[in-house]
Design an enzyme around this catalytic site. Structure first.
Site, PDB file in Angstrom:
ATOM      1  N   HIS A 165       0.769  -1.168   0.066  1.00 17.11           N
ATOM      2  CA  HIS A 165       0.068  -0.100   0.010  1.00 17.11           C
ATOM      3  C   HIS A 165       0.858   1.249  -0.051  1.00 17.11           C
ATOM      4  O   HIS A 165       1.484   1.643   0.963  1.00 17.11           O
ATOM      5  CB  HIS A 165      -0.938  -0.170   1.288  1.00 17.11           C
ATOM      6  CG  HIS A 165      -1.820  -1.164   1.213  1.00 17.11           C
ATOM      7  ND1 HIS A 165      -2.146  -1.832   2.281  1.00 17.11           N
ATOM      8  CD2 HIS A 165      -2.397  -1.832   0.240  1.00 17.11           C
ATOM      9  CE1 HIS A 165      -3.053  -2.616   2.093  1.00 17.11           C
ATOM     10  NE2 HIS A 165      -3.065  -2.924   0.834  1.00 17.11           N
ATOM     11  N   GLU A 168       1.361   4.116   2.401  1.00 17.44           N
ATOM     12  CA  GLU A 168       1.927   3.719   4.048  1.00 17.44           C
ATOM     13  C   GLU A 168       3.450   4.053   4.056  1.00 17.44           C
ATOM     14  O   GLU A 168       4.054   2.964   4.170  1.00 17.44           O
ATOM     15  CB  GLU A 168       1.468   2.345   4.355  1.00 17.44           C
ATOM     16  CG  GLU A 168      -0.133   2.380   4.329  1.00 17.44           C
ATOM     17  CD  GLU A 168      -0.784   0.951   4.293  1.00 17.44           C
ATOM     18  OE1 GLU A 168      -2.085   0.638   4.268  1.00 17.44           O
ATOM     19  OE2 GLU A 168      -0.066  -0.089   4.352  1.00 17.44           O
ATOM     20  N   HIS A 258       3.071  -2.299   7.064  1.00 12.69           N
ATOM     21  CA  HIS A 258       2.157  -1.607   6.592  1.00 12.69           C
ATOM     22  C   HIS A 258       2.224  -0.419   7.793  1.00 12.69           C
ATOM     23  O   HIS A 258       2.658  -0.430   8.530  1.00 12.69           O
ATOM     24  CB  HIS A 258       0.812  -2.436   6.855  1.00 12.69           C
ATOM     25  CG  HIS A 258       0.685  -3.309   5.398  1.00 12.69           C
ATOM     26  ND1 HIS A 258      -0.264  -2.914   4.665  1.00 12.69           N
ATOM     27  CD2 HIS A 258       1.246  -4.595   5.125  1.00 12.69           C
ATOM     28  CE1 HIS A 258      -0.165  -4.036   3.655  1.00 12.69           C
ATOM     29  NE2 HIS A 258       0.684  -4.761   4.286  1.00 12.69           N
ATOM     30  N   GLU A 334       1.741  -3.379  11.573  1.00  9.67           N
ATOM     31  CA  GLU A 334       0.959  -2.238  11.344  1.00  9.67           C
ATOM     32  C   GLU A 334       1.406  -1.014  12.160  1.00  9.67           C
ATOM     33  O   GLU A 334       1.646  -1.403  13.455  1.00  9.67           O
ATOM     34  CB  GLU A 334      -0.756  -2.381  11.430  1.00  9.67           C
ATOM     35  CG  GLU A 334      -1.238  -3.370  10.601  1.00  9.67           C
ATOM     36  CD  GLU A 334      -1.534  -2.774   9.225  1.00  9.67           C
ATOM     37  OE1 GLU A 334      -1.266  -1.410   8.900  1.00  9.67           O
ATOM     38  OE2 GLU A 334      -1.961  -3.613   8.381  1.00  9.67           O
TER      39      GLU A 334
HETATM   40 ZN    ZN Z   1      -1.697  -1.702   4.460  1.00 13.05          ZN
END
Ligand code: ZN
Length: 376
Positions: A165, A168, A258, A334
């Site tokens: 992504h 990010e 992420h 994350e």
């Molecule tokens: Zn992500």
């Protein structure tokens, strides 16, 4: 001098929809061929010493509306140091940023950007080291290389990959920290890791989305982290080439890096709902998470995603697909866009520097669980 806003540069994203002197109404632009948007990055010019009001008016329909309450935009005058804008508030779908820029050119972004130019600098730095091997695993739809750096010569195999992504950006700051530590000739943890493990690192899985200023997708508007069950050359060559390389060098350990828009904490997501889940995998996941929590005050395991029921895993995501495919310890890390509320930094919020420290802690945790990882 008139105040202007522009974003026609590497990872830029904003659209001016209204201007009244030093008051701007702005919209974040959707990813190409997609409805996702949340990443912004633009330059504000000509307003040195005057108060400016910036209203991002389309936040309510963004990918993660819960990302805005409690969030503060990032600002830089030198494109090196990024701080939070103190007067940044959210209400009725509008993020309002008020500031008096010290200088005539300042940059604002959703998080400290990690440009493709910096990515090339990263690859140049590490591919030139004698103990690091470089290869291109394939090319993106826009024709950019999917860069992979290999370091270490151990019998265990680790794959660490980031920025599926592209918005990010903390994920690639984390990778920079991981590479700096792993390549350090004097670091004792790195020395042991290099002896026990062969690391394959893909610092940026989505160079096209990164350069285009996307939040979540590649040049074709595809979310790469929903492609791992059936990647294709047409839609997701980035995933296809990385998964093929993993099939040829099967991971014992994998991390997918992420950022999370809404949750103000660092946390791991796992693979609980995969069809062939083993006790060994579950035990290793818990051991890694517990170890990381002991080692880093910036990591916790209380806040995180809902855990899927047995058999209910989404197998299109990399972490579940790798856990099922290879029976390995597979993790998603994350990091917050907001801050780690357990150890907040009111000036910077979560930051590139803290992302790098968390990478170091993750490698320490991996080192600590090596004896368990080696047991079949
Ligand atoms: Zn992500």
């Amino acid at each position: 001098m008139a105040t202007t806003i522009s974003s026609a540069f590497d990872s830029g994203n904003i659209r001016v929809v209204g201007q009244d002197g030093d008051r701007f109404d702005l919209e974040i632009v959707k990813d190409a061929s997609s409805d996702f948007y949340q990443w912004f990055h633009f330059r504000l010019a000509g307003a040195g010493g005057r108060e400016v009001t910036l209203r991002i008016v389309n936040c309510a329909d963004s990918a993660y509306p819960n990302g805005w309450p409690g969030y503060k935009a990032r600002l830089s005058v030198d494109r090196e140091t990024w701080v939070q804008v103190p007067d940044c508030s959210y209400g009725d779908g509008v993020l309002t940023i008020r500031l008096t820029p010290e200088t005539d050119c300042v940059w604002l972004a959703y998080f400290a950007p990690y440009s493709m130019e910096r990515h090339h600098d990263l690859i140049a730095t590490f591919s030139s080291l004698p103990d690091v091997a470089y290869r291109s695993l394939g090319q993106s739809l826009d024709g950019q290389d999917i860069d992979c750096l290999t370091i270490g010569e151990g019998p265990l195999t680790a794959w660490i990959y980031a920025r599926q992504h592209p918005g990010e950006s903390m994920a690639e700051w984390w990778m920079e920290g991981a590479l700096e530590k792993l390549a350090d000739p004097d670091d004792p943890v790195a020395r042991v890791l290099r002896k026990e493990v062969t690391f394959h690192l893909v610092p940026n899985m989505n160079p096209d989305g990164s350069r285009r200023g996307h939040l979540r997708t590649n040049a074709a508007g595809i979310n790469l982290n929903r492609e791992w069950h059936e990647p294709s050359a047409e839609k997701s060559p980035e995933v296809l080439c990385v998964r093929n390389a993993m099939d040829a060098a099967r991971p014992d350990f994998a991390m997918d890096i992420h950022g999370d828009e809404a949750i103000p904490a660092n946390f791991l997501a796992g693979f609980e709902g995969i069809p062939s889940l083993t006790q060994r995998q579950s035990d290793l996941f818990k051991l890694f998470s517990d170890t990381l929590e002991r080692l880093s005050p910036d990591f916790q395991s209380r806040l995180g995603y809902e855990i899927p029921a047995p058999g209910q895993a989404n197998m299109s995501m990399s972490t579940t697909q790798l856990a099922e495919r290879f029976g390995c310890l597979s993790t998603t890390l994350e990091m917050p866009f907001k801050d780690n509320d357990n150890l907040p930094d009111p000036v910077c919020g979560w930051s590139p520097e803290r992302s790098k420290f968390l990478a170091h802690a993750c490698l320490h945790a991996l080192h600590a669980i090596l004896p368990d990882l080696k047991k079949a």
